[in-house]
Design an enzyme around this catalytic site. Structure first.
Site, PDB file in Angstrom:
ATOM      1  NE  ARG A   1      -7.541  11.405   5.573  1.00 15.49           N
ATOM      2  CZ  ARG A   1      -8.034  10.231   6.337  1.00 15.49           C
ATOM      3  NH1 ARG A   1      -7.321   9.795   7.387  1.00 15.49           N
ATOM      4  NH2 ARG A   1      -9.304  10.886   7.448  1.00 15.49           N
TER       5      ARG A   1
ATOM      6  CD  GLU B   1      -7.107  -6.084   2.806  1.00 15.58           C
ATOM      7  OE1 GLU B   1      -7.050  -5.736   2.005  1.00 15.58           O
ATOM      8  OE2 GLU B   1      -6.179  -5.764   3.853  1.00 15.58           O
TER       9      GLU B   1
ATOM     10  NE  ARG C   1       6.935  21.554   3.058  1.00 20.78           N
ATOM     11  CZ  ARG C   1       8.307  21.515   2.683  1.00 20.78           C
ATOM     12  NH1 ARG C   1       9.069  21.999   1.714  1.00 20.78           N
ATOM     13  NH2 ARG C   1       8.777  22.253   4.076  1.00 20.78           N
TER      14      ARG C   1
ATOM     15  NE  ARG D   1      -9.605   8.215   4.347  1.00 21.76           N
ATOM     16  CZ  ARG D   1      -9.878   7.248   5.330  1.00 21.76           C
ATOM     17  NH1 ARG D   1      -8.685   6.128   5.295  1.00 21.76           N
ATOM     18  NH2 ARG D   1     -10.640   7.741   6.146  1.00 21.76           N
TER      19      ARG D   1
ATOM     20  CG  HIS E   1      -5.667  -2.456   9.033  1.00 23.81           C
ATOM     21  ND1 HIS E   1      -5.078  -0.800  10.760  1.00 23.81           N
ATOM     22  CD2 HIS E   1      -6.315  -0.719   8.345  1.00 23.81           C
ATOM     23  CE1 HIS E   1      -5.203   0.054  10.734  1.00 23.81           C
ATOM     24  NE2 HIS E   1      -5.377   0.425   9.175  1.00 23.81           N
TER      25      HIS E   1
ATOM     26  CG  HIS F   1      -8.868   3.815   1.009  1.00 23.66           C
ATOM     27  ND1 HIS F   1      -8.375   4.137   2.425  1.00 23.66           N
ATOM     28  CD2 HIS F   1      -9.787   4.413   0.158  1.00 23.66           C
ATOM     29  CE1 HIS F   1      -9.452   4.033   2.805  1.00 23.66           C
ATOM     30  NE2 HIS F   1     -10.444   4.607   1.460  1.00 23.66           N
TER      31      HIS F   1
ATOM     32  CD  GLU G   1      -6.735  -0.240   1.134  1.00 25.52           C
ATOM     33  OE1 GLU G   1      -7.250   0.540   1.101  1.00 25.52           O
ATOM     34  OE2 GLU G   1      -6.338  -1.058   1.049  1.00 25.52           O
TER      35      GLU G   1
ATOM     36  CG  HIS H   1       0.726   6.988   4.697  1.00 25.46           C
ATOM     37  ND1 HIS H   1      -0.097   7.208   5.160  1.00 25.46           N
ATOM     38  CD2 HIS H   1       0.511   5.178   4.987  1.00 25.46           C
ATOM     39  CE1 HIS H   1      -0.783   6.622   5.558  1.00 25.46           C
ATOM     40  NE2 HIS H   1      -0.609   5.681   5.446  1.00 25.46           N
TER      41      HIS H   1
ATOM     42  CG  ASN I   1      -2.392   0.715   1.107  1.00 20.42           C
ATOM     43  OD1 ASN I   1      -1.477   1.629   1.135  1.00 20.42           O
ATOM     44  ND2 ASN I   1      -2.748   1.140   1.972  1.00 20.42           N
TER      45      ASN I   1
ATOM     46  CB  THR J   1      -9.781   1.427   7.028  1.00 19.23           C
ATOM     47  OG1 THR J   1      -8.923   2.075   6.519  1.00 19.23           O
ATOM     48  CG2 THR J   1     -10.769   1.247   7.386  1.00 19.23           C
TER      49      THR J   1
HETATM   50  N1  PXP Z   1      -5.751  -2.916   4.142  1.00 19.84           N
HETATM   51  C1  PXP Z   1      -6.440  -1.658   3.933  1.00 19.84           C
HETATM   52  C2  PXP Z   1      -7.997  -2.416   4.189  1.00 19.84           C
HETATM   53  C3  PXP Z   1      -6.450  -0.705   4.505  1.00 19.84           C
HETATM   54  O1  PXP Z   1      -6.799  -0.163   4.792  1.00 19.84           O
HETATM   55  C4  PXP Z   1      -5.141  -0.663   4.609  1.00 19.84           C
HETATM   56  C5  PXP Z   1      -4.841   0.547   5.533  1.00 19.84           C
HETATM   57  O2  PXP Z   1      -4.873   1.811   4.097  1.00 19.84           O
HETATM   58  C6  PXP Z   1      -4.164  -1.510   4.542  1.00 19.84           C
HETATM   59  C7  PXP Z   1      -4.794  -2.419   4.383  1.00 19.84           C
HETATM   60  C8  PXP Z   1      -2.923  -1.173   5.139  1.00 19.84           C
HETATM   61  O3  PXP Z   1      -2.840  -0.860   6.581  1.00 19.84           O
HETATM   62  P1  PXP Z   1      -1.262  -0.360   6.941  1.00 19.84           P
HETATM   63  O4  PXP Z   1      -1.259   0.985   6.816  1.00 19.84           O
HETATM   64  O5  PXP Z   1      -1.260  -0.608   8.354  1.00 19.84           O
HETATM   65  O6  PXP Z   1      -0.095  -1.519   6.929  1.00 19.84           O
END
Ligand code: PXP
Length: 257
Positions: free
Chosen positions: A63, A165, A32, A59, A210, A57, A84, A24, A21, A115
């Protein structure tokens, strides 16, 4: 490219895949309001380092990942995009246009940092069933992000999901709190959920994610029947120190040791 997806029973003896994922990377860019770092470049680097899929994701509040990221990435990934999103009309229209390999439906609250819990599938089977079918009619495989709970698993199967998941957040948080008993209890809950899912529908794929880190991932990766782990925050945090390719390699080693 045609990518086959094995069933849960076929994949039970296999090592789980790693979906990275990269939200970030976009968080850093949005902090910025500039054009770097590029989530696309990050995704391609993760793939080069051995990631089996890329998760983003989109959103509702935009964000981190932006619409342009989704469209740009869709044409350039060589693995599979897992998009996502919340089950809204706006997201349905985007997904049906972009056609990611996977959509993972998640609950979304505006004020949350991430989430927070799984989707209450059991409480909205009729509407979700219709939503899942619309995505599948566009040739998109659908996963539902749920707590490791028998009722939610049965409801996800009733909705016709291709995968669930399982939310590993409570397992991860217990570890961060050094509460070994609670962490073990959460691990057992996840193992039980996998067993339940397999007993009801052996074609359902079972993913998890997660809060997973190099330190806590191994016990989850060892659960027989887990198809893919989706990992973001900790892996991107590791990348700050060791670089993205090494962070992907480290996570895969931690999963498979
Ligand atoms: N799976 C889902 C459905 C999520 O919403 C997230 C967070 O965006 C993740 C996995 C990944 O979680 P983490 O960033 O804590 O590894």
């Amino acid at each position: 490219m045609s990518i086959s997806v094995s069933t849960s029973s076929e994949s039970s003896s296999k090592k789980p895949l790693l979906g990275v994922n990269i939200d970030h990377v976009a968080t850093l860019r949005q902090a910025r309001g500039v054009s770097y770092p590029s989530p696309l470049a990050a995704a391609l680097l993760c793939e080069k380092a051995g990631a089996d899929g890329i998760t983003i994701h989109l959103r509702e509040d935009r964000r981190h990942i932006q619409d342009a990221d989704v469209y740009e990435m869709a044409g350039q990934l060589s693995t599979r995009m897992n998009l996502e999103m919340a089950a809204t009309d706006e997201m349905l229209a985007i997904a049906c246009e972009v056609k990611p390999f996977w959509v993972c439906l998640v609950p979304e609250k505006r004020a949350e940092l991430t989430t927070e819990g799984g989707l209450d599938v059991a409480g909205q089977v009729t509407s979700l069933k219709e939503y899942v079918h619309k995505l599948q009619a566009s040739n998109i495989k659908v996963s539902l992000f749920i707590d490791p709970d028998d009722k939610q698993i049965a409801a996800a199967i009733e909705c016709g999901a291709d995968a669930v998941e399982l939310h590993t957040g409570a397992y991860a948080e217990a570890g961060l709190a050094n509460d070994t008993d609670a962490q073990l209890a959460e691990l057992k809950r996840i193992e039980q959920a996998v067993a339940t899912a397999q007993s009801i529908d052996d074609k359902l794929l079972i993913n998890a994610g997660h809060g997973l880190t190099c330190d806590n991932v191994n016990a989850i990766a060892k659960i027989d029947g887990i198809y893919e782990l989706n990992i973001g925050h900790a892996l991107i945090a590791d990348a700050v120190f060791v670089g993205l390719e090494s962070a992907v390699t480290m996570m895969k080693e931690a999963m498979h040791k």
